[in-house]
Design an enzyme around this catalytic site. Structure first.
Site, PDB file in Angstrom:
ATOM      1  N   SER A 103      -4.502   2.589   4.962  1.00 29.77           N
ATOM      2  CA  SER A 103      -4.361   2.344   3.185  1.00 29.77           C
ATOM      3  C   SER A 103      -5.629   3.104   2.343  1.00 29.77           C
ATOM      4  CB  SER A 103      -4.318   0.901   3.421  1.00 29.77           C
ATOM      5  OG  SER A 103      -4.151   0.557   2.164  1.00 29.77           O
ATOM      6  N   GLU A 104      -5.671   3.099   1.698  1.00 28.14           N
ATOM      7  CA  GLU A 104      -6.436   3.871   0.839  1.00 28.14           C
ATOM      8  C   GLU A 104      -7.306   3.053   0.139  1.00 28.14           C
ATOM      9  OE1 GLU A 104      -3.594   5.404  -3.453  1.00 28.14           O
ATOM     10  OE2 GLU A 104      -3.314   5.355  -1.108  1.00 28.14           O
ATOM     11  N   ASN A 105      -7.004   1.867   0.207  1.00 30.45           N
ATOM     12  CA  ASN A 105      -8.326   0.981  -0.757  1.00 30.45           C
ATOM     13  C   ASN A 105      -9.438   0.461   0.369  1.00 30.45           C
ATOM     14  OD1 ASN A 105      -5.595  -0.289   0.790  1.00 30.45           O
ATOM     15  ND2 ASN A 105      -6.994  -2.768  -0.153  1.00 30.45           N
TER      16      ASN A 105
END
Length: 218
Positions: A45-47
């Site tokens: 997940s890019e976060n």
């Protein structure tokens, strides 16, 4: 026609053992629930989370543990948390094997438009611009037609582009299609009860049909 869950389940069949996979917002996040048995896939997940598990049950929700779409998620053993700068270094460095994204439009050349929502104010393109520029394999999970009944698989995208010539495969409620290098949507599979003619009528862009087209088996 396929439900959103069935679209996600069909896309999960494209994953292979050892893949690192980024899931975009919307239908793509559901793929986490359908990882085939017997393979090890690492969801990113890019976060800043590497090692996403299935969505939690009601009694297992941790409000501090979310994906990029702000949905609560679970973590699998061996997961790692880190800041978004490291996450995007992973993406931009080409370390993601497959990116699965939603889209509002895809052109027959593989252009994707998935950030500018007509009539709504948005703050920017977000991480999708890095994902489409960096991943070798991009699969789109989307509806074949919009709420007005118009095709979303087009000759040319009408909305601002997120990326050009990057989409490799599309799974919709009607069909599974490859985007050919020379342009055009090649029909690979059709949803149960959906005819080739149905898909032709729902596709504005060039549709290529070769031989008998099997039904999606999930």
């Amino acid at each position: 026609m396929l439900s959103k869950e069935q679209i996600a389940k069909r896309i999960a069949c494209e994953l292979k053992d050892g893949y690192y996979v980024n899931l975009g917002i919307g239908i793509p996040t559901l793929v986490a629930n359908y990882i085939p048995a017997g393979i090890n896939v690492v969801l990113q997940s890019e976060n800043g989370l590497l090692g996403i598990g299935p969505f939690p049950k009601a009694d297992g929700v941790d409000p501090d543990l979310i994906n990029a779409g702000k949905q609560t998620v679970t973590m699998v053993p061996g997961s790692a948390l880190f800041n978004s700068a490291e996450s995007f270094a992973m993406i931009r460095g080409g370390h993601i094997d497959i990116t699965i994204l939603g889209a509002m439009e895809v052109s027959e050349r593989g252009d994707i438009a998935n950030w500018k929502i007509p009539g709504k104010m948005v703050k920017g393109m977000g991480g999708a611009m890095d994902l489409v520029a960096s991943a070798e394999n991009i699969i789109v999970a989307m509806q074949h037609i919009n709420k007005e009944g118009k095709s979303k698989l087009l000759k040319e995208c009408s909305l601002p582009l997120t990326g050009k010539g990057c989409v490799k495969k599309i799974v919709t409620e009607l069909a599974v299609l490859d985007v050919l290098p020379g342009g055009g949507f090649k029909l690979l599979e059709r949803a149960p009860g959906v005819t080739v003619e149905d898909i032709k009528q729902a596709t504005e862009g060039k549709l290529i049909v070769e031989g008998e087209v099997p039904e999606i088996n999930i």
